[in-house]
Design a protein around this motif. Structure first.
Motif, short mmCIF file in Angstrom:
data_model
loop_
_atom_site.label_atom_id
_atom_site.label_comp_id
_atom_site.label_asym_id
_atom_site.label_seq_id
_atom_site.Cartn_x
_atom_site.Cartn_y
_atom_site.Cartn_z
N HIS A 29 73.88 32.32 -7.25
CA HIS A 29 72.84 33.12 -7.92
C HIS A 29 72.18 32.33 -9.05
O HIS A 29 70.95 32.22 -9.11
CB HIS A 29 73.48 34.40 -8.46
CG HIS A 29 72.52 35.32 -9.14
ND1 HIS A 29 72.05 36.48 -8.54
CD2 HIS A 29 71.92 35.27 -10.35
CE1 HIS A 29 71.22 37.09 -9.37
NE2 HIS A 29 71.12 36.37 -10.47
N GLU A 30 73.00 31.78 -9.93
CA GLU A 30 72.45 31.06 -11.09
C GLU A 30 71.82 29.73 -10.68
O GLU A 30 70.82 29.30 -11.26
CB GLU A 30 73.54 30.84 -12.13
CG GLU A 30 74.15 32.11 -12.70
CD GLU A 30 73.11 33.04 -13.30
OE1 GLU A 30 72.07 32.56 -13.80
OE2 GLU A 30 73.34 34.27 -13.27
N PHE A 31 72.39 29.07 -9.68
CA PHE A 31 71.79 27.83 -9.18
C PHE A 31 70.39 28.09 -8.65
O PHE A 31 69.47 27.29 -8.87
CB PHE A 31 72.66 27.24 -8.06
CG PHE A 31 71.97 26.14 -7.28
CD1 PHE A 31 71.84 24.88 -7.82
CD2 PHE A 31 71.43 26.40 -6.03
CE1 PHE A 31 71.19 23.87 -7.10
CE2 PHE A 31 70.78 25.40 -5.31
CZ PHE A 31 70.66 24.13 -5.85
N ALA A 32 70.19 29.22 -7.95
CA ALA A 32 68.87 29.55 -7.41
C ALA A 32 67.85 29.70 -8.52
O ALA A 32 66.72 29.21 -8.43
CB ALA A 32 68.97 30.83 -6.57
N HIS A 33 68.24 30.39 -9.61
CA HIS A 33 67.34 30.52 -10.76
C HIS A 33 66.98 29.14 -11.30
O HIS A 33 65.80 28.82 -11.54
CB HIS A 33 68.02 31.32 -11.88
CG HIS A 33 68.09 32.79 -11.63
ND1 HIS A 33 67.02 33.53 -11.17
CD2 HIS A 33 69.12 33.67 -11.82
CE1 HIS A 33 67.39 34.80 -11.08
NE2 HIS A 33 68.65 34.91 -11.46
N ALA A 34 68.00 28.31 -11.53
CA ALA A 34 67.79 27.00 -12.14
C ALA A 34 66.96 26.09 -11.24
O ALA A 34 66.08 25.36 -11.71
CB ALA A 34 69.15 26.35 -12.45
N TYR A 35 67.25 26.13 -9.94
CA TYR A 35 66.56 25.25 -9.00
C TYR A 35 65.05 25.54 -8.98
O TYR A 35 64.23 24.62 -9.08
CB TYR A 35 67.14 25.43 -7.60
CG TYR A 35 66.39 24.66 -6.53
CD1 TYR A 35 66.63 23.31 -6.33
CD2 TYR A 35 65.41 25.29 -5.75
CE1 TYR A 35 65.92 22.60 -5.37
CE2 TYR A 35 64.72 24.59 -4.79
CZ TYR A 35 64.96 23.24 -4.59
OH TYR A 35 64.26 22.55 -3.64
#
Length: 230
Positions: A29-35
């Motif tokens: 979830h957080e990786f998707a935001h950051a990416y």
């Protein structure tokens, strides 16, 4: 053991699998935001080392514990500076939606894998049924948790992604009025967590909806795997 069971919302027999599912789900979830924030021109998350699938930089211990106890929690939020986007509102919506949608995609892919394991008799055919049971418990936890996170994060309450989406869609005057109520969000979540009657009409229905989506995913996955033959 009974005392521990009374603390955790999740059955202790399933707790290790659920905890692993939490770590994976929060990380994705957080990786998707950051990416997507980095992709659209905001390097804030990248400079903080958040464009990674390393759980250590995304997991919040308190948020994880509350998810296990209260049924909802959080990871470390990804900082996003919308001023770095060429089209702040549009790209802000995409970045906000990326987290919940990544959970939905992960749930679907896991359901598809589960259907294939059943269709091709991988799980039923295992000699060690304890291993098969462990795989089933983990898959079930991963699917249900990701579906819940997808639904829960789209609720339009700060600091959830659904609120950020509404905030970017709303006209500026409405947006300013919404921001005045952000300070009360923590009290709303405390009410949901502490008062069973409030929880029963807010959080619990989300689990029911997640189950409905799970069944639809499963039926569709069995249909797809059926196209490959026996």
């Amino acid at each position: 053991m009974d005392f521990l069971q009374s603390i955790f919302r999740v059955n202790l027999n399933v707790l290790p699998f659920y905890l692993l599912a939490v770590i994976i789900s929060f990380t994705v979830h957080e990786f998707a935001h950051a990416y997507y924030a980095n992709k659209f021109g905001d390097p804030t998350a990248k400079l903080l080392g958040r464009v990674t699938l390393n759980p250590a930089v995304h997991i919040d211990l308190l948020g994880t514990l509350l998810l296990l106890i209260g049924g909802f929690g959080w990871a470390k939020p990804v900082p996003v500076n919308r001023d770095n986007f060429n089209r702040p509102r549009l790209m802000g919506i995409i970045v906000s939606a990326a987290g919940p949608l990544s959970n939905l995609l992960l749930a679907f892919v896991t359901t598809l894998i589960y259907a294939m394991l059943l269709h091709f008799q991988v799980l039923p055919g295992m000699e060690n049924q304890r291993v098969a049971q462990a795989i089933y418990l983990f898959i079930n936890a991963l699917i249900n948790l990701n579906l819940f996170l997808f639904i829960f994060n789209l609720i339009p309450l700060p600091p959830l992604d659904g609120y950020r989406i509404v905030e970017d869609v709303a006209p500026t005057p409405v947006r300013r009025k919404l921001q005045q109520f952000e300070q009360w969000s923590i009290f709303i979540f405390l009410l949901i967590l502490v008062i069973p009657q409030v929880r029963a009409v807010t959080i619990e229905p989300l689990y029911t909806l997640a189950q409905v989506i799970y069944i639809q995913f499963l039926q569709f996955s069995f249909y797809i795997t059926g196209l490959f033959g026996a």
